[in-house]
Motif scaffolding. Structure first.
Motif, PDB file in Angstrom:
ATOM      1  N   GLY A  16      82.085  55.071  -7.712  1.00 17.06           N
ATOM      2  CA  GLY A  16      81.152  56.064  -7.194  1.00 17.06           C
ATOM      3  C   GLY A  16      81.321  56.348  -5.723  1.00 17.06           C
ATOM      4  N   GLY A  17      82.475  56.003  -5.189  1.00 16.62           N
ATOM      5  CA  GLY A  17      82.656  55.984  -3.753  1.00 16.62           C
ATOM      6  C   GLY A  17      82.594  57.309  -3.044  1.00 16.62           C
ATOM      7  N   GLU A  18      83.411  58.276  -3.449  1.00 17.12           N
ATOM      8  CA  GLU A  18      83.508  59.516  -2.680  1.00 17.12           C
ATOM      9  C   GLU A  18      82.196  60.299  -2.701  1.00 17.12           C
ATOM     10  OE1 GLU A  18      86.037  60.075  -0.612  1.00 17.12           O
ATOM     11  OE2 GLU A  18      86.600  58.098  -1.334  1.00 17.12           O
ATOM     12  N   HIS A  19      81.492  60.264  -3.811  1.00 14.67           N
ATOM     13  CA  HIS A  19      80.205  60.961  -3.863  1.00 14.67           C
ATOM     14  C   HIS A  19      79.226  60.314  -2.886  1.00 14.67           C
ATOM     15  CE1 HIS A  19      76.787  63.162  -5.451  1.00 14.67           C
ATOM     16  NE2 HIS A  19      76.131  62.015  -5.523  1.00 14.67           N
ATOM     17  N   ALA A  20      79.191  58.985  -2.841  1.00 14.14           N
ATOM     18  CA  ALA A  20      78.302  58.280  -1.923  1.00 14.14           C
ATOM     19  C   ALA A  20      78.687  58.546  -0.473  1.00 14.14           C
ATOM     20  CB  ALA A  20      78.331  56.776  -2.221  1.00 14.14           C
ATOM     21  N   ARG A  42      85.500  59.442   8.189  1.00 17.20           N
ATOM     22  CA  ARG A  42      85.354  59.267   6.741  1.00 17.20           C
ATOM     23  C   ARG A  42      85.833  57.885   6.304  1.00 17.20           C
ATOM     24  NH1 ARG A  42      84.239  62.862   2.786  1.00 17.20           N
ATOM     25  NH2 ARG A  42      84.592  62.086   0.666  1.00 17.20           N
ATOM     26  N   ASP A  43      86.909  57.410   6.904  1.00 23.22           N
ATOM     27  CA  ASP A  43      87.415  56.081   6.548  1.00 23.22           C
ATOM     28  C   ASP A  43      86.418  54.990   6.937  1.00 23.22           C
ATOM     29  OD1 ASP A  43      89.749  57.006   5.418  1.00 23.22           O
ATOM     30  OD2 ASP A  43      90.925  56.807   7.262  1.00 23.22           O
ATOM     31  N   VAL A  44      85.738  55.152   8.082  1.00 25.21           N
ATOM     32  CA  VAL A  44      84.735  54.169   8.482  1.00 25.21           C
ATOM     33  C   VAL A  44      83.601  54.151   7.463  1.00 25.21           C
ATOM     34  CG1 VAL A  44      83.041  53.525  10.239  1.00 25.21           C
ATOM     35  CG2 VAL A  44      85.300  54.332  10.935  1.00 25.21           C
ATOM     36  N   VAL A  45      83.147  55.312   7.045  1.00 26.14           N
ATOM     37  CA  VAL A  45      82.052  55.374   6.072  1.00 26.14           C
ATOM     38  C   VAL A  45      82.505  54.783   4.739  1.00 26.14           C
ATOM     39  CG1 VAL A  45      80.447  56.911   4.863  1.00 26.14           C
ATOM     40  CG2 VAL A  45      81.068  57.367   7.252  1.00 26.14           C
ATOM     41  N   ARG A  46      83.767  54.972   4.386  1.00 26.83           N
ATOM     42  CA  ARG A  46      84.294  54.405   3.137  1.00 26.83           C
ATOM     43  C   ARG A  46      84.222  52.873   3.122  1.00 26.83           C
ATOM     44  NH1 ARG A  46      89.222  58.284   3.049  1.00 26.83           N
ATOM     45  NH2 ARG A  46      88.709  59.780   1.386  1.00 26.83           N
ATOM     46  N   LEU A  47      84.216  52.247   4.308  1.00 32.28           N
ATOM     47  CA  LEU A  47      84.132  50.790   4.363  1.00 32.28           C
ATOM     48  C   LEU A  47      82.864  50.286   3.679  1.00 32.28           C
ATOM     49  CD1 LEU A  47      85.316  50.127   8.033  1.00 32.28           C
ATOM     50  CD2 LEU A  47      86.637  49.804   5.933  1.00 32.28           C
ATOM     51  N   GLY A  48      81.836  51.114   3.669  1.00 28.16           N
ATOM     52  CA  GLY A  48      80.606  50.730   3.005  1.00 28.16           C
ATOM     53  C   GLY A  48      80.728  50.589   1.499  1.00 28.16           C
ATOM     54  N   ARG A  49      81.799  51.113   0.943  1.00 25.76           N
ATOM     55  CA  ARG A  49      81.994  51.057  -0.511  1.00 25.76           C
ATOM     56  C   ARG A  49      82.793  49.843  -0.948  1.00 25.76           C
ATOM     57  NH1 ARG A  49      78.338  52.955  -2.786  1.00 25.76           N
ATOM     58  NH2 ARG A  49      79.587  52.864  -4.685  1.00 25.76           N
ATOM     59  N   MET A  50      83.266  49.035  -0.008  1.00 26.35           N
ATOM     60  CA  MET A  50      84.117  47.895  -0.368  1.00 26.35           C
ATOM     61  C   MET A  50      83.469  46.926  -1.361  1.00 26.35           C
ATOM     62  SD  MET A  50      86.024  47.065   3.268  1.00 26.35           S
ATOM     63  CE  MET A  50      86.855  45.649   2.563  1.00 26.35           C
ATOM     64  N   PRO A  51      82.167  46.624  -1.267  1.00 30.61           N
ATOM     65  CA  PRO A  51      81.591  45.683  -2.247  1.00 30.61           C
ATOM     66  C   PRO A  51      81.614  46.196  -3.685  1.00 30.61           C
ATOM     67  CG  PRO A  51      80.173  45.894  -0.318  1.00 30.61           C
ATOM     68  CD  PRO A  51      81.201  46.967  -0.218  1.00 30.61           C
ATOM     69  N   PHE A  52      81.868  47.502  -3.857  1.00 32.20           N
ATOM     70  CA  PHE A  52      81.811  48.095  -5.193  1.00 32.20           C
ATOM     71  C   PHE A  52      83.181  48.496  -5.725  1.00 32.20           C
ATOM     72  CE2 PHE A  52      77.932  48.958  -2.820  1.00 32.20           C
ATOM     73  CZ  PHE A  52      76.996  48.362  -3.649  1.00 32.20           C
ATOM     74  N   ASP A  53      84.234  48.076  -5.044  1.00 34.14           N
ATOM     75  CA  ASP A  53      85.601  48.374  -5.478  1.00 34.14           C
ATOM     76  C   ASP A  53      85.825  49.860  -5.710  1.00 34.14           C
ATOM     77  OD1 ASP A  53      86.310  45.657  -5.439  1.00 34.14           O
ATOM     78  OD2 ASP A  53      85.497  45.360  -7.449  1.00 34.14           O
ATOM     79  N   GLY A  54      85.147  50.681  -4.908  1.00 31.85           N
ATOM     80  CA  GLY A  54      85.369  52.118  -4.968  1.00 31.85           C
ATOM     81  C   GLY A  54      84.568  52.857  -6.013  1.00 31.85           C
ATOM     82  N   LEU A  72      74.427  51.194   0.549  1.00 30.45           N
ATOM     83  CA  LEU A  72      73.129  51.052  -0.101  1.00 30.45           C
ATOM     84  C   LEU A  72      73.051  51.853  -1.397  1.00 30.45           C
ATOM     85  CD1 LEU A  72      70.518  49.501   0.837  1.00 30.45           C
ATOM     86  CD2 LEU A  72      69.586  51.761   1.395  1.00 30.45           C
ATOM     87  N   ALA A  73      73.909  52.857  -1.538  1.00 30.79           N
ATOM     88  CA  ALA A  73      73.860  53.712  -2.735  1.00 30.79           C
ATOM     89  C   ALA A  73      74.271  52.975  -3.995  1.00 30.79           C
ATOM     90  CB  ALA A  73      74.758  54.939  -2.528  1.00 30.79           C
ATOM     91  N   GLY A  74      74.950  51.833  -3.843  1.00 35.98           N
ATOM     92  CA  GLY A  74      75.350  51.078  -5.026  1.00 35.98           C
ATOM     93  C   GLY A  74      76.335  51.840  -5.891  1.00 35.98           C
ATOM     94  N   GLU A  75      76.394  51.475  -7.161  1.00 40.34           N
ATOM     95  CA  GLU A  75      77.315  52.130  -8.087  1.00 40.34           C
ATOM     96  C   GLU A  75      76.699  53.348  -8.742  1.00 40.34           C
ATOM     97  OE1 GLU A  75      79.955  48.251  -9.471  1.00 40.34           O
ATOM     98  OE2 GLU A  75      78.345  48.990 -10.771  1.00 40.34           O
ATOM     99  N   ASP A  76      75.371  53.418  -8.750  1.00 41.57           N
ATOM    100  CA  ASP A  76      74.693  54.523  -9.434  1.00 41.57           C
ATOM    101  C   ASP A  76      74.151  55.577  -8.488  1.00 41.57           C
ATOM    102  OD1 ASP A  76      72.737  53.059  -8.244  1.00 41.57           O
ATOM    103  OD2 ASP A  76      71.543  52.716 -10.064  1.00 41.57           O
TER     104      ASP A  76
END
Length: 269
Positions: free
Chosen positions: A107-111, A93-105, A149-153
């Motif tokens: 919408g993170g957990e849902h993505a 899960r922590d590795v996948v969370r790295l993908g959210r770094m460009p968005f400062d978290g 790729l999910a972005g903020e929305d």
């Protein structure tokens, strides 16, 4: 969305990519195929901004790729590299969370949840990454780029997904799952470019194929127009027949060991 015009890449006195033209629009899956050393990964790394072309033009959403700041570019495209080195004892899960770094978290957990579910990695989310098999690691990194790729929305629309040999090391069921995910992302508005070695996967899932040989684009277009027995014989040095797929509207490449292999001097497309 992403357009390359007359792109060259030279290093160490060698030209790895020569005068390449390519376009991937929103809603499209484009597969780049070619033999080993054809320049496929080099081209993908230029499209992602990791390598700067020696000459030529790269534009993302009509803007020169050089004009995009690194953070801005990370929010506009996601890249699954051929090899992802990670030795820290992070959980899946922590590795996948790295993908959210460009968005400062945002919408993170849902993505992250959605990416884990789509790659079938939710069952392993608490496992330490170094304990996974090679195929499982590949799927975790796919989940990471999907979370990015999910972005903020939560939508990949208007974003670019670059996949470098995304099915390497995967069993057949997961190979098809990965390519189905690529098609799903395109259907949701992403532009997808995948470097593939499997011509049949490329034909089945891609809207268009780009064939590289010796760093040059030698063929591009629909799989039915690009994949011919002669092209496969000359470019891949593989005797083969190309027949209609029994289930889908695409060609099927069948290796034909009794056909004559080409002479090296024939491979000059």
């Amino acid at each position: 969305m992403i357009v390359a015009r007359g792109v060259f890449y030279r290093t160490g006195g060698r030209t790895l990519v020569s005068d390449a033209d390519l376009r991937v629009g929103a809603g499209e899956v484009v597969a780049v195929v070619g033999p080993n050393g054809a320049g496929k990964s080099t081209l993908l790394r230029m499209l992602g901004g990791e390598l700067k072309p020696s000459s030529g033009n790269l534009r993302l959403h009509g803007r020169p790729l050089d004009d995009w700041a690194p953070g801005e570019r990370a929010r506009a495209r996601a890249i699954l590299p051929q090899h992802s080195a990670l030795s820290f004892p992070f959980t899946v899960r922590d590795v996948v969370r790295l993908g959210r770094m460009p968005f400062d978290g945002a919408g993170g957990e849902h993505a992250v949840d959605a990416a884990l579910d789509r790659t079938e990695m939710r069952r392993l989310e608490s496992r330490l990454y170094p304990t996974l098999s090679g195929g499982e690691r590949q799927l975790v990194h796919l989940a990471r780029v999907l979370a990015q790729l999910a972005g903020e929305d939560g939508s990949p629309a208007g974003r670019l997904l670059l996949l470098d040999e995304p099915v390497a090391g995967l069993d057949p069921a997961h190979q098809h799952r990965v390519m189905a995910i690529a098609r799903e992302e395109a259907a949701r508005g992403a532009a997808v470019l995948a470097v593939l070695h499997d011509l049949n996967l490329a034909a089945q899932y891609a809207d268009a194929l780009v064939v590289l040989h010796g760093g040059r684009v030698v063929r591009s277009g629909r799989a039915a127009d690009v994949l011919t027995s002669e092209m496969v014989r000359l470019i891949f040095a593989l005797p083969a027949i190309v027949v209609p797929h029994p289930c889908f509207e695409c060609p099927l490449v069948v290796a034909h060991p009794h056909a004559a292999t080409p002479r090296l001097e024939e491979i000059s497309l």
